[in-house]
Motif scaffolding. Sequence first.
Motif: not given
Length: 331
Positions: A197-199, A207-209, A219-221, A250-252, A276-278, A315-317
């Motif tokens: 489930a990737k939204y 991330f795209r940067e 876009d990816r819709r 699941v993402k985000p 995710v990145s945001g 996670t980036y953490f």
Amino acid sequence: MIMPSYPSSRPRRLRRTGALRALVRETRLAAEQLVLPLFVRGGAKVRRPVEAMPGVAQLSVDEMLRDAEAAAKAGVGGVLLFGIPDTKDAVGSSAWDDEGPVQQAVRALKRDLPQLVVITDVCMCEYTDHGHCGILRDGDVDNDATLELLAKEALSHARAGADLVAPSDMMDGRVGTIRTALDHAGLSSVGILSYAAKYASVFYGPFREAAESAPREGDRRGYQMDPANADEALREVRLDIDEGADAVMVKPAGPYLDIITRMKEGTGYPVAAYQVSGEYAMIRAAAERGWLDGERAMMESLLGIRRAGADFIVTYFATEAALRLGRAPAL
Ligand code: PBG
């Protein structure tokens, strides 16, 4: 549930001290449940910071090994690799280059840090010059033509030694195609973690940067899920499990906790969540301004994702949270 009412019942009694709270705590977060994403590119001694993700950088394989080693030392369970290739084309052919950054990184990790689980992101968007997650036909991503390329990419990662391949493209039928390709190549022990489930989320912005993978147009819709849908996530996950997924993601994570819960309850499969990145950038930015205690926000966000039902968290953490867990009880 039989429960006396106030004043016989006073929930505060069990919250009085840290020791009491620890005794009745329902959810625990452990370092080995965390997975650190890493962005790998060619060259040596390269460490290119990603502006919107303080603390995250694009790394050459040698530098990647340093970050992976720090993660492993802190007790992090695994890494998730993304590649930034030297060249891009319409079909993303560098994705299955056995000498590409991801393939080299996998081999280096397996050689130097065998205790880490190595997961690779399988997608075309970092490798195509148009930035979409598959090949284009008449401006749209051609599902069935893309499957074959994803299988080639996954095979190349698996041959390099990946423990799990993680398709994140959201093409229909990709899990089955990849499973068949792996089995035919004698790689039946390589698992598939599907981004079930990737939204289509705005939270992938930073991330795209980092991955240099923003679509040049559109876009990816047309392939990622509508954020309004939850039943559809369960249909997606059922398909992926039928096709041979070993674990589902699941993402985000934060804005989709209900999806994590339903997926865990509905499948009984290992469920991963990708913070995710945001989500990372928001906490970092608020902490930088002194508007939030960044460390506590990090730990609370991760604990919440575990409480919702995630078995493990990308996670980036990861390293920072693992170090925090090593010091004293969280929260
Ligand atoms: C590739 C992919 C994306 C992310 C993971 N794999 C970007 C996207 O779909 O646009 C996002 C991860 C993040 O934001 O941290 N398809």
